[in-house]
Design a protein around this motif. Structure first.
Motif, PDB file in Angstrom:
ATOM      1  N   LYS A  52      45.514  20.111  40.079  1.00 28.14           N
ATOM      2  CA  LYS A  52      45.372  19.745  41.483  1.00 28.14           C
ATOM      3  C   LYS A  52      46.655  19.076  41.946  1.00 28.14           C
ATOM      4  CE  LYS A  52      40.373  19.083  41.535  1.00 28.14           C
ATOM      5  NZ  LYS A  52      39.278  18.119  41.785  1.00 28.14           N
ATOM      6  N   GLU A  53      46.978  19.247  43.232  1.00 19.74           N
ATOM      7  CA  GLU A  53      48.200  18.653  43.767  1.00 19.74           C
ATOM      8  C   GLU A  53      48.130  17.137  43.820  1.00 19.74           C
ATOM      9  OE1 GLU A  53      48.678  21.593  47.259  1.00 19.74           O
ATOM     10  OE2 GLU A  53      50.701  20.951  46.728  1.00 19.74           O
ATOM     11  N   VAL A  54      46.937  16.594  44.022  1.00 21.44           N
ATOM     12  CA  VAL A  54      46.739  15.144  44.017  1.00 21.44           C
ATOM     13  C   VAL A  54      45.546  14.835  43.111  1.00 21.44           C
ATOM     14  CG1 VAL A  54      46.212  13.107  45.401  1.00 21.44           C
ATOM     15  CG2 VAL A  54      47.641  14.914  46.355  1.00 21.44           C
ATOM     16  N   GLU A  55      45.779  14.036  42.095  1.00 24.23           N
ATOM     17  CA  GLU A  55      44.736  13.710  41.121  1.00 24.23           C
ATOM     18  C   GLU A  55      44.381  12.233  41.234  1.00 24.23           C
ATOM     19  OE1 GLU A  55      45.045  17.243  38.106  1.00 24.23           O
ATOM     20  OE2 GLU A  55      43.460  15.822  38.606  1.00 24.23           O
ATOM     21  N   GLN A  56      43.083  11.959  41.154  1.00 29.59           N
ATOM     22  CA  GLN A  56      42.610  10.589  41.311  1.00 29.59           C
ATOM     23  C   GLN A  56      41.434  10.370  40.378  1.00 29.59           C
ATOM     24  OE1 GLN A  56      41.590   9.781  45.431  1.00 29.59           O
ATOM     25  NE2 GLN A  56      41.508   7.575  45.089  1.00 29.59           N
TER      26      GLN A  56
END
Lengths: 113, 113
Positions: B2-6
């Protein structure tokens, strides 16, 4: 100063039906973006409208379409509803082309049965 | 990837503690980094945004971006039960017409009285 408003708050539809969701942007904003948020996930970008034209689109099928009116308000239409379309649909408004200062509405919770 | 991981959490801390929320991103073109707070069944609320690397402080909240490691952080000092919510990080370019805003999946935070 009214923030972003959306209607309706909740909606229950049957698979195969069509739905229209509405959004009024924050005062002074001219750009409207639509997002889909599934339970436990972050918002996924559907598309953005500016000057009554779709400016950018995410990875959503053509069943998802929209419109922006001269007063900057916007509609999201979804045709041939699938069970997987059940989600919170969020409208966000911003000024011009600036990506970082978007303000979200409360969302419309769509349930497809 | 994913482009942004959280990290989805949940994260539970006692009242008054310092909270650290983190995200990583993969797209080097991202220039703006946003943090949103979302209460249950509500739309996301913009807390703050940061341009490029560095820190930004707003009251009890501090946002930090390290572009060399592609790491985004939000620190909450003197945490309050009212801070209990899901926190979303988001990243994008300057102009929304050229770059979609990508959201992480959110971290659920609970502050114990």
């Amino acid at each position: 100063d009214a923030g972003v408003t959306q209607s309706p708050t909740h909606l229950i539809k049957t698979r195969g039906q069509q739905v229209t969701l509405r959004c009024s942007p924050k005062s002074g904003h001219d750009t409207v973006s639509w997002y889909q948020q599934a339970l436990g996930q972050g918002p996924q970008f559907i598309f953005q409208y500016y000057e009554e034209e779709e400016r950018q689109r995410g990875n959503f099928p053509d069943r998802f379409s929209g419109h922006q009116f001269p007063n900057y308000s916007s509609e999201l239409n979804v045709n041939a509803l699938l069970l997987g379309d059940s989600a919170l649909y969020l409208c966000a408004s911003s000024w011009g082309d600036l990506s970082y200062e978007q303000y979200f509405g409360p969302g419309t919770r769509l349930t497809v049965t | 990837q994913k482009e942004v991981e959280q990290d989805p959490g949940p994260l539970s801390v006692p009242e008054g503690a310092i909270v650290s929320l983190n995200c990583t991103y993969s797209n080097s073109a991202f220039q703006y980094f946003m943090w949103y707070r979302q209460y249950s069944r509500k739309g996301p609320e913009l807390l703050m945004y940061t341009y490029s690397s560095g820190n930004k402080e707003d009251g009890r909240f501090t946002a930090q971006v390290d572009k060399s490691s592609k790491y985004i952080s939000l620190f909450i000092r003197d945490s309050q039960p009212s801070d209990s919510a899901t926190y979303l990080c988001a990243s994008g370019g300057l102009y929304s017409s050229a770059s979609k805003i990508i959201f992480g999946s959110g971290t659920r935070l609970s502050i114990r009285p």
